[in-house]
Motif scaffolding. Structure first.
Motif, PDB file in Angstrom:
ATOM      1  N   ARG A 268       0.826  -1.210   0.000  1.00 43.88           N
ATOM      2  CA  ARG A 268       0.000   0.000   0.000  1.00 43.88           C
ATOM      3  C   ARG A 268       0.860   1.260   0.000  1.00 43.88           C
ATOM      4  NH1 ARG A 268      -5.101   1.606   1.656  1.00 43.88           N
ATOM      5  NH2 ARG A 268      -5.767  -0.279   0.573  1.00 43.88           N
TER       6      ARG A 268
ATOM      7  N   LYS B 139       2.643   2.484  -3.220  1.00 50.84           N
ATOM      8  CA  LYS B 139       1.850   3.173  -4.244  1.00 50.84           C
ATOM      9  C   LYS B 139       2.011   4.687  -4.183  1.00 50.84           C
ATOM     10  CE  LYS B 139      -1.667  -0.446  -3.914  1.00 50.84           C
ATOM     11  NZ  LYS B 139      -3.060  -0.740  -3.504  1.00 50.84           N
TER      12      LYS B 139
ATOM     13  N   ALA C 203     -10.162   0.334  -2.713  1.00 49.17           N
ATOM     14  CA  ALA C 203      -9.503   1.592  -3.085  1.00 49.17           C
ATOM     15  C   ALA C 203     -10.527   2.504  -3.757  1.00 49.17           C
ATOM     16  CB  ALA C 203      -8.336   1.308  -4.037  1.00 49.17           C
TER      17      ALA C 203
ATOM     18  N   SER D  28      -9.263  -3.845  -7.024  1.00 46.91           N
ATOM     19  CA  SER D  28      -9.169  -4.763  -5.891  1.00 46.91           C
ATOM     20  C   SER D  28      -7.721  -5.171  -5.619  1.00 46.91           C
ATOM     21  CB  SER D  28     -10.017  -6.015  -6.168  1.00 46.91           C
ATOM     22  OG  SER D  28     -11.345  -5.666  -6.473  1.00 46.91           O
ATOM     23  N   THR D  29      -7.510  -5.706  -4.427  1.00 45.11           N
ATOM     24  CA  THR D  29      -6.192  -6.198  -4.018  1.00 45.11           C
ATOM     25  C   THR D  29      -6.198  -7.719  -3.958  1.00 45.11           C
ATOM     26  OG1 THR D  29      -5.742  -4.214  -2.688  1.00 45.11           O
ATOM     27  CG2 THR D  29      -4.447  -6.184  -2.192  1.00 45.11           C
TER      28      THR D  29
ATOM     29  N   LYS E 250      -0.909  -7.604  -3.898  1.00 45.22           N
ATOM     30  CA  LYS E 250      -0.741  -6.608  -4.959  1.00 45.22           C
ATOM     31  C   LYS E 250      -2.082  -6.238  -5.586  1.00 45.22           C
ATOM     32  CE  LYS E 250       2.047  -9.013  -7.482  1.00 45.22           C
ATOM     33  NZ  LYS E 250       2.915  -9.458  -8.600  1.00 45.22           N
ATOM     34  N   LYS E 251      -2.100  -5.095  -6.238  1.00 48.36           N
ATOM     35  CA  LYS E 251      -3.308  -4.640  -6.908  1.00 48.36           C
ATOM     36  C   LYS E 251      -3.574  -5.470  -8.158  1.00 48.36           C
ATOM     37  CE  LYS E 251      -3.341  -0.424  -8.034  1.00 48.36           C
ATOM     38  NZ  LYS E 251      -3.476   1.029  -8.300  1.00 48.36           N
TER      39      LYS E 251
END
Length: 238
Positions: free
Chosen positions: A44, A47, A96, A102-103, A120-121
């Motif tokens: 997170r 990013k 998010a 989504s993750t 990860k995204k």
């Protein structure tokens, strides 16, 4: 990581000099190779590397304080573990709020020891929780297949096919259903990727209750009691 407020790229005031933030996060990325409990927060905070703010820096220092208090924690790799592989796959659908991407997360165990994990995204927005979870299943299945291939090259034969646990009923049914529905055509590649492994008998996807989903700690910030419980269950211990 604090469960609230939700950090975004616009949270706080931009740092005048982001060098220290980037240095810390870069170091934490290496540490997350052996500490699955910080995998989510490192993903997170990474990013915001291009434009960190004071709020992001406070969150990074929160991680450092947590690590300072858990210096004796780590993963115990057992030598007497069984020759079995199982994994937990999870996705946090659209948390998010600025992008609604989504993750993905998974944790893979060899016997009782965690050997691979990821947070990860996803590459694009999922239109349903089932789609998000199924993409996470496909991502975990890809890593499982690589690990099984590596073990095969080492001459290690698994007595049973790896089991992948998912807490989404829709995604679990989609794995087991040989009929490809028209409403799932937008996830065709992931569908056929996973189905190929299941039909070949080299993978089983099984439903697990949300309370037993160990990968949950890698998809979202949790409250302290829940985080500590999951960290222990994952295999991070003193």
């Amino acid at each position: 990581m604090a469960s609230s407020p939700n950090l975004t790229i616009d949270s706080g005031t931009p740092l005048a000099d982001a060098t220290e933030y980037r240095t810390v996060i870069g170091s934490l990325q290496y540490l997350s190779f052996t500490r699955p409990d910080i995998a989510f927060v490192v993903n997170r905070l990474s990013k915001f590397m291009h434009k960190p703010t004071d709020k992001h820096w406070q969150a990074a220092k929160h991680v450092l304080r947590y690590l300072a208090g858990t210096k004796s924690h780590g993963i115990f790799l057992r030598s007497d573990g069984t020759l079995t592989i199982h994994a937990f796959s999870d996705a946090d659908w659209g948390r998010a709020h600025n992008t609604y991407i989504s993750t993905n997360a998974y944790i893979i165990y060899f016997g009782a020891s965690p050997i691979s994990w990821s947070s990860k995204k996803q590459r694009s927005v999922s239109r349903s929780s089932t789609e998000a979870e199924y993409r996470a299943v496909a991502n975990a299945a890809s890593e499982l297949r690589w690990i099984c291939s590596l073990l095969s090259e080492m001459g290690i034969v698994l007595p049973v096919a790896p089991v992948l646990y998912c807490d989404n009923v829709g995604a679990t049914y989609l794995c087991a259903n040989p009929v490809f529905h028209t409403r799932t055509k937008h996830i065709a590649i992931n569908y056929h990727f996973v189905r190929e492994f299941i039909q070949a008998g080299v993978l089983r996807v099984t439903h697990v209750s949300r309370t037993d989903q160990l990968a949950d700690a890698l998809t979202k910030p949790l409250r302290r009691p829940q985080f500590q419980e999951l960290t222990s269950k994952i295999g991070v211990r003193v």
